[in-house]
Write a protein that holds these residues in place. Structure first.
Motif, PDB file in Angstrom:
ATOM      1  N   ILE A 101      21.905  95.475 -69.227  1.00  0.00           N
ATOM      2  CA  ILE A 101      21.354  94.478 -68.311  1.00  0.00           C
ATOM      3  C   ILE A 101      20.086  93.837 -68.873  1.00  0.00           C
ATOM      4  N   GLN A 102      19.233  94.653 -69.507  1.00  0.00           N
ATOM      5  CA  GLN A 102      17.904  94.181 -69.886  1.00  0.00           C
ATOM      6  C   GLN A 102      17.850  93.539 -71.270  1.00  0.00           C
ATOM      7  N   ARG A 103      18.871  93.706 -72.094  1.00  0.00           N
ATOM      8  CA  ARG A 103      18.820  93.213 -73.472  1.00  0.00           C
ATOM      9  C   ARG A 103      18.606  91.709 -73.488  1.00  0.00           C
ATOM     10  N   SER A 104      17.905  91.270 -74.539  1.00  0.00           N
ATOM     11  CA  SER A 104      17.576  89.852 -74.662  1.00  0.00           C
ATOM     12  C   SER A 104      17.395  89.511 -76.126  1.00  0.00           C
ATOM     13  N   SER A 105      17.881  88.340 -76.491  1.00  0.00           N
ATOM     14  CA  SER A 105      17.701  87.892 -77.875  1.00  0.00           C
ATOM     15  C   SER A 105      16.268  87.462 -78.151  1.00  0.00           C
ATOM     16  N   ALA A 106      15.485  87.258 -77.116  1.00  0.00           N
ATOM     17  CA  ALA A 106      14.107  86.795 -77.285  1.00  0.00           C
ATOM     18  C   ALA A 106      13.112  87.931 -77.449  1.00  0.00           C
ATOM     19  N   SER A 107      13.529  89.158 -77.193  1.00  0.00           N
ATOM     20  CA  SER A 107      12.593  90.288 -77.266  1.00  0.00           C
ATOM     21  C   SER A 107      13.325  91.526 -77.763  1.00  0.00           C
ATOM     22  N   SER A 108      12.618  92.300 -78.559  1.00  0.00           N
ATOM     23  CA  SER A 108      13.172  93.559 -79.052  1.00  0.00           C
ATOM     24  C   SER A 108      12.747  94.735 -78.196  1.00  0.00           C
ATOM     25  N   LEU A 109      11.942  94.474 -77.150  1.00  0.00           N
ATOM     26  CA  LEU A 109      11.448  95.570 -76.320  1.00  0.00           C
ATOM     27  C   LEU A 109      12.571  96.348 -75.642  1.00  0.00           C
ATOM     28  N   PRO A 110      13.620  95.706 -75.103  1.00  0.00           N
ATOM     29  CA  PRO A 110      14.702  96.502 -74.504  1.00  0.00           C
ATOM     30  C   PRO A 110      15.341  97.484 -75.482  1.00  0.00           C
ATOM     31  N   THR A 111      15.417  97.088 -76.757  1.00  0.00           N
ATOM     32  CA  THR A 111      15.969  98.012 -77.754  1.00  0.00           C
ATOM     33  C   THR A 111      15.063  99.214 -77.941  1.00  0.00           C
ATOM     34  N   VAL A 112      13.752  98.958 -77.961  1.00  0.00           N
ATOM     35  CA  VAL A 112      12.799 100.065 -78.077  1.00  0.00           C
ATOM     36  C   VAL A 112      12.930 101.009 -76.884  1.00  0.00           C
ATOM     37  N   VAL A 113      13.028 100.441 -75.689  1.00  0.00           N
ATOM     38  CA  VAL A 113      13.178 101.265 -74.481  1.00  0.00           C
ATOM     39  C   VAL A 113      14.472 102.063 -74.550  1.00  0.00           C
ATOM     40  N   PHE A 114      15.531 101.441 -75.015  1.00  0.00           N
ATOM     41  CA  PHE A 114      16.820 102.120 -75.143  1.00  0.00           C
ATOM     42  C   PHE A 114      16.726 103.309 -76.097  1.00  0.00           C
ATOM     43  N   ILE A 115      16.060 103.118 -77.248  1.00  0.00           N
ATOM     44  CA  ILE A 115      15.938 104.199 -78.236  1.00  0.00           C
ATOM     45  C   ILE A 115      15.137 105.356 -77.654  1.00  0.00           C
ATOM     46  N   PHE A 116      14.019 105.037 -76.993  1.00  0.00           N
ATOM     47  CA  PHE A 116      13.206 106.107 -76.407  1.00  0.00           C
ATOM     48  C   PHE A 116      13.941 106.765 -75.237  1.00  0.00           C
ATOM     49  N   GLY A 117      14.793 106.014 -74.553  1.00  0.00           N
ATOM     50  CA  GLY A 117      15.589 106.619 -73.494  1.00  0.00           C
ATOM     51  C   GLY A 117      16.547 107.662 -74.031  1.00  0.00           C
ATOM     52  N   LEU A 118      17.158 107.372 -75.179  1.00  0.00           N
ATOM     53  CA  LEU A 118      18.051 108.354 -75.799  1.00  0.00           C
ATOM     54  C   LEU A 118      17.272 109.588 -76.264  1.00  0.00           C
ATOM     55  N   ILE A 119      16.139 109.357 -76.935  1.00  0.00           N
ATOM     56  CA  ILE A 119      15.326 110.491 -77.404  1.00  0.00           C
ATOM     57  C   ILE A 119      14.859 111.331 -76.226  1.00  0.00           C
ATOM     58  N   ARG A 120      14.470 110.655 -75.158  1.00  0.00           N
ATOM     59  CA  ARG A 120      14.009 111.353 -73.945  1.00  0.00           C
ATOM     60  C   ARG A 120      15.107 112.231 -73.369  1.00  0.00           C
ATOM     61  N   THR A 121      16.325 111.725 -73.347  1.00  0.00           N
ATOM     62  CA  THR A 121      17.445 112.492 -72.799  1.00  0.00           C
ATOM     63  C   THR A 121      17.748 113.714 -73.654  1.00  0.00           C
ATOM     64  N   ILE A 122      17.753 113.521 -74.971  1.00  0.00           N
ATOM     65  CA  ILE A 122      18.004 114.653 -75.870  1.00  0.00           C
ATOM     66  C   ILE A 122      16.887 115.681 -75.760  1.00  0.00           C
ATOM     67  N   SER A 123      15.635 115.215 -75.650  1.00  0.00           N
ATOM     68  CA  SER A 123      14.505 116.135 -75.506  1.00  0.00           C
ATOM     69  C   SER A 123      14.616 116.963 -74.239  1.00  0.00           C
ATOM     70  N   CYS A 124      15.152 116.351 -73.186  1.00  0.00           N
ATOM     71  CA  CYS A 124      15.345 117.090 -71.928  1.00  0.00           C
ATOM     72  C   CYS A 124      16.255 118.288 -72.158  1.00  0.00           C
ATOM     73  N   CYS A 149       7.843 110.338 -74.522  1.00  0.00           N
ATOM     74  CA  CYS A 149       8.855 109.276 -74.414  1.00  0.00           C
ATOM     75  C   CYS A 149       8.855 108.632 -73.032  1.00  0.00           C
ATOM     76  N   ASN A 150       8.307 109.311 -72.035  1.00  0.00           N
ATOM     77  CA  ASN A 150       8.231 108.717 -70.707  1.00  0.00           C
ATOM     78  C   ASN A 150       7.334 107.496 -70.687  1.00  0.00           C
ATOM     79  N   ILE A 151       6.381 107.416 -71.598  1.00  0.00           N
ATOM     80  CA  ILE A 151       5.458 106.272 -71.611  1.00  0.00           C
ATOM     81  C   ILE A 151       6.208 104.981 -71.925  1.00  0.00           C
TER      82      ILE A 151
END
Length: 1020
Positions: A101-124, A149-151
């Protein structure tokens, strides 16, 4: 018209389509069920066990912590783990759907959030299935990774929420504020529990710990509303798309083409419904997966490149800051100029960039890669055993390092701009300081540490090679600034003429001063604290403590670097606000307060100075890059750095260097010189440097802010993780024993040039010393690596620590470590009209309820008899003034036993009203133990091993019964010599140190400890 392909019967079956919000709802209920069921079952079956902790149990503690609830007992632990396992699927799906939903060609921030979301889940999964009882360190690692990763997950999730979902954004913002706000009381009650050991504090801590858990789940539950707003549906089954895919798939059709490959279709609501949708058989193209990988790498590459550049910057600071400690090892042994100091001149190698072909090569991709690789020898130098060999390799590495950095800072032609490079350099410094904060004040890849002394050299080198590989193979200009001030900027006809380039001297002086300040003050998080430390008062420290409050320095540095990032985001020219004279005044005020005041006020001044230093890094680097003479500019900057480094040493080492008398105890002159060098970088009325224009790419902006947030939170988590796990308590408390020691530790370097903290810890632990005096311990200088010699012992063994006078007091340093509470302490600078300043610590300890004065002191050398006489008189006055309170003196006194006045021995024993620990030991010269008001039961001299150049002396005492005093202090009563077999076993010193001893440490001179009987009639 071409015939339609036949429709397979397998494709005519209906698809399963359901609302994607159900995924978020299932995740929420499973997560709540996991934690609440564990809490409920635990309270029903093991209530008193899970509320009990290391300080207290029921009824003082009456609510369990999360870790005790979910990880300690059957069956609640198993119920929790099963439910959390079921939560994993919805959790991964939630992260993926949110990214969709959040991905955008104008910003790479959603990709960063996605990567940290995966790391956060694995860390859990890591901290859930590896409990603290299984492996405490691994459990804490995953827990810290999860919190960190919550930050980016929360803040990034708020920023990426679609504009139309105002309610979702508002909920996420409120939950995030509550989440991060709960951390403050959480840390407070953790301190009350862990440090002050307050019964009931852990219960209050547990409330906030559980609130973080539920707020975390609430935050993820908001995704349900987000999915509903987007009318997102999840379809499983054959695609019903009306498009017919041929072998030539256009890039814009990639998303649709990939759906049948994964057998699931994520379809946002369509605005128009085809009138006659016809199912078709989709023919997957072999290039789909390749296109997907290329697309993902294109998105991720800028972030990977940024991480690689930050790590290479960390390598720079690690090698750069290791040179002076490596060479000063020889100066310490010579107590003067040894010749190896010339290795400092290797940092002047940027002068070679005056050769145009070398400059062109150094700015090329191949040249940068080669120089990087050659400088990595400074990391590999740890493997060499001889200090001279390590120095040679580190010095050569700094030649290549300085050339490479100067070429990079001046504007690399095949890479990003100076604004980017200055940001990466500053973050690399923060990472270096954080690594020291996490590794007992030692950089883990320094050549003066190895695996035995806390080094991770092999891992650091391997990561450096990976980062260099990425740098060498990255796409040219993969990170490019949107706007950068060129070296020569044409002027319009209607504007006044402005110099095309900056003057080399006006930019070199500030840059050199900046490098020195960053190295000397901010390369370790505890240096500013050491400048302000003055000891204890009323059972509490007067100011911040290095091992507890160092994270504040790192957070402040991050805030300082955030200022130019914010200004650049506002406007490329807004960065010029940091060149205003008012900002220079702010930095000068901070430096003045840091130099003049102590305790929290002095530390606050240092923090403001840190903000100033970090904020001006981009502007100073940018101005230096605008000069036309690269070699001369960066050579001069490095020369200024070298001169200020030497000047800072001469303020205390003036007795051993030529011309030192002019800088004796004049740190104020060094700070003044720093600020004078900064002045040309600011826009004074008659000195107007050119206007700058800076910008950073979006990936660098988001990467920098993410790094700053991670560093800030990690510093706090490291502090909590490194919090002393063992509360200070004496080794043998039953018989009112007090075992003391005095050791001159030669600035924390062993005889082969390695950090000696762990070697010292082992001896102190084996001998079970309750009170220890360390001398030659002021390491918060560039020549010693800005280290803290007490960190390993304090954090792993549990001691109260008083660091003694700080680096701005111009002494060699003294430290007091005590298992007993320090009621009050006073720092003394002993009279030194002719020689070096001598430090002393006067501390009142609460020993089994009785106040005992302990004095730790380091007198001057034999070359200055007047100094030693005056210092001895002052120490005698201090000990005499505390009469009749018991006293123990642990010090370095250059005198022969029984030497008469004006020698120190008679002055201190007679005027100080104390006794020598053993008057018959006539083989001493510099270390002495004196005492009064206690029963001495043992005295030993332990050989130095490879730790230092001085032995360790140990004195053991028994305290009289509380409220009584020593019954008989006559010489006959004090010298009732005994064999250890005639004394209680708890009064024996360790047997392991007889004979050949342990690691080169053994009872020498006498070959055994000397033991003494307690006279009859003593009240114990």
């Amino acid at each position: 018209m071409a015939p339609q392909p036949a429709v397979s019967t397998s494709t005519t079956r209906s698809r399963i389509v359901f609302d994607a919000s159900h995924v978020a709802r299932v995740h929420t209920w499973l997560a709540f069920a996991a934690f609440t069921s564990a809490l409920g079952v635990g309270c029903l079956l093991h209530y008193k066990k899970i509320v009990k902790n290391g300080v207290a149990g029921y009824p003082e503690e009456w609510f369990p912590s999360v870790s005790a609830t979910i990880g300690d007992w059957y069956p609640e632990r198993n119920i929790f783990q099963i439910l959390i396992a079921l939560t994993a699927g919805p959790r991964f799906a939630l992260v993926l759907l949110q990214y969709y939903i959040q991905r955008s060609s104008a910003s790479s921030l959603p990709t960063v959030v996605f990567i940290f979301g995966l790391i956060r889940t694995i860390s859990c999964g890591g901290w859930v299935y590896i409990t603290s009882s299984d492996d405490h360190d691994v459990h804490d690692f995953f827990m810290i990774a999860y919190i960190v990763c919550n930050i980016p997950w929360m803040l990034g999730g708020i920023a990426c929420t679609p504009i139309q979902s105002t309610g979702v954004r508002r909920k996420r913002r409120a939950i995030a504020i509550a989440f991060f706000g709960s951390i403050v009381p959480l840390v407070y009650f953790f301190i009350q529990h862990k440090v002050h050991r307050v019964p009931g504090a852990y219960t209050h801590y547990s409330f906030f710990e559980w609130s973080l858990i539920f707020l975390d789940v609430f935050f993820d539950s908001v995704a349900e509303a987000e999915f509903k707003d987007a009318q997102l549906e999840l379809a499983i089954g054959p695609s019903l798309s009306s498009n017919v895919y041929t072998d030539q798939i256009q890039p814009k059709e990639l998303d649709m083409a990939l759906k049948p490959l994964v057998q699931a279709t994520l379809e946002p609501p369509s605005q128009e419904t085809p009138a006659s949708p016809q199912p078709h058989v989709i023919k997957p193209h072999p290039s789909h997966r390749t296109l997907l990988l290329i697309s993902l790498w294109t998105t991720v590459q800028p972030h990977v490149s940024f991480i690689s550049d930050v790590y290479l910057s960390y390598i720079f600071w690690s090698i750069f800051t290791s040179l002076i400690p490596t060479l000063f090892y020889f100066s310490v042994w010579e107590l003067g100029i040894a010749g190896q100091e010339l290795a400092l001149l290797t940092t002047l190698s940027p002068i070679l960039l005056s050769i145009p072909p070398l400059l062109s090569w150094a700015r090329s991709r191949g040249g940068q890669t080669t120089l990087h690789l050659l400088s990595f020898s400074g990391i590999a130098a740890y493997a060499l055993q001889k200090p001279l060999h390590r120095l040679f390799v580190v010095a050569v590495a700094n030649i290549f390092l300085a050339i490479r950095q100067a070429a990079e800072w001046s504007g690399v032609t095949d890479g990003p701009g100076v604004a980017y490079q200055s940001t990466v350099t500053a973050i690399g410094l923060l990472v270096s300081s954080l690594s020291k904060h996490a590794n007992h004040s030692n950089n883990p890849i320094w050549p003066l540490v190895n695996e035995a002394s806390g080094g991770f050299n092999k891992s650091g080198l391997a990561l450096a090679l990976l980062a260099l590989y990425e740098y060498h193979n990255r796409k040219s200009q993969s990170i490019k600034c949107n706007a950068e001030t060129p070296a020569v900027k044409p002027q319009s006809a209607n504007k006044p003429e402005i110099s095309a380039v900056e003057h080399w001297l006006a930019t070199a002086l500030p840059l050199g001063s900046l490098l020195f300040c960053l190295h000397g003050l901010l390369s370790d998080s505890s240096t500013l604290i050491a400048w302000s430390w003055t000891g204890y008062e009323n059972n509490a420290p007067r100011g911040p403590m290095p091992h507890l409050h160092g994270s504040l320095t790192l957070i402040t540095q991050a805030l300082g670097l955030l200022i130019p990032q914010i200004l650049i985001s506002i406007s490329p020219s807004a960065i010029n606000a940091l060149s205003h004279p008012l900002w220079f005044g702010y930095g000068t005020a901070g430096a003045y307060v840091m130099l003049t005041y102590r305790n929290w006020i002095g530390y606050a001044g240092g923090l403001n100075f840190a903000v100033f230093l970090m904020s001006i890094i981009p502007t100073l680097f940018q101005r230096a890059a605008l000069t036309s003479t690269v070699g001369r500019t960066y050579f001069t900057a490095m020369l200024v750095y070298c001169l200020l480094s030497l000047a800072s040493v001469w303020t205390v080492a003036y007795a051993f260097v030529p011309g030192g008398v002019y800088l004796r105890e004049r740190t104020d002159l060094v700070v003044l010189a720093q600020m004078v060098c900064f002045a040309p970088a600011f826009a004074w009325p008659r000195l107007r440097p050119r206007t700058l224009s800076m910008d950073l790419p979006a990936s660098a902006k988001s990467g920098a802010r993410t790094f700053l947030a991670l560093i800030s939170v990690s510093s706090v988590l490291v502090t909590m993780y490194r919090w002393p796990s063992i509360p200070p308590k004496p080794f043998n408390s039953g018989p009112r024993l007090l075992r003391t020691g005095i050791w001159t530790l030669h600035f924390g370097m062993d005889n082969v040039g390695r950090d000696s903290q762990r070697l010292v810890r082992n001896v102190i632990r084996d001998l079970e010393l309750d009170v220890v005096g360390f001398l030659e311990t002021d390491l918060h200088r560039v020549v010693y690596g800005n280290r803290d010699l007490t960190r390993v012992i304090v954090e792993e063994m549990g001691y109260y620590v008083d660091l003694g006078p700080g680096p701005n007091s111009h002494t060699w340093g003294a430290v007091l470590l005590s298992k007993f509470p320090i009621i009050n302490s006073t720092h003394h600078l002993l009279p030194s009209p002719r020689g070096e300043l001598a430090p002393a610590i006067e501390a009142i300890l609460d020993v089994y309820g009785t106040e005992v004065t302990v004095v730790v002191a380091h007198n001057g050398q034999e070359e200055d008899p007047l100094d030693r006489e005056l210092q001895s008189k002052e120490l005698a006055r201090i000990m005499s003034a505390s009469y009749p309170r018991p006293v123990i003196f642990l010090g370095y006194v250059v005198t022969k036993p029984h030497a008469t006045r004006p020698n120190p021995y008679e002055i201190m024993v007679t005027d100080g009203q104390v006794h020598d620990i053993d008057k018959d030991d006539k083989d001493r010269w510099c270390e002495y133990i004196f005492y009064r008001g206690l029963y001495r039961t043992s005295y030993a001299r332990v050989s130095r091993g490879i730790v230092t150049d001085t032995e360790l002396q140990v004195g053991q005492f028994v305290l009289p019964k509380h409220g009584s005093s020593v019954a008989d202090e006559s010489e006959a009563a004090r010298y009732l010599r005994s064999f250890k077999e005639d004394l209680p076993r708890e009064q024996w010193l360790p047997m392991e140190y007889y004979g050949s001893g342990v690691n080169g440490h053994f009872y020498h001179v006498f070959g055994t400890p000397l033991y003494y009987k307690i006279p009859e009639g003593a009240m114990l």
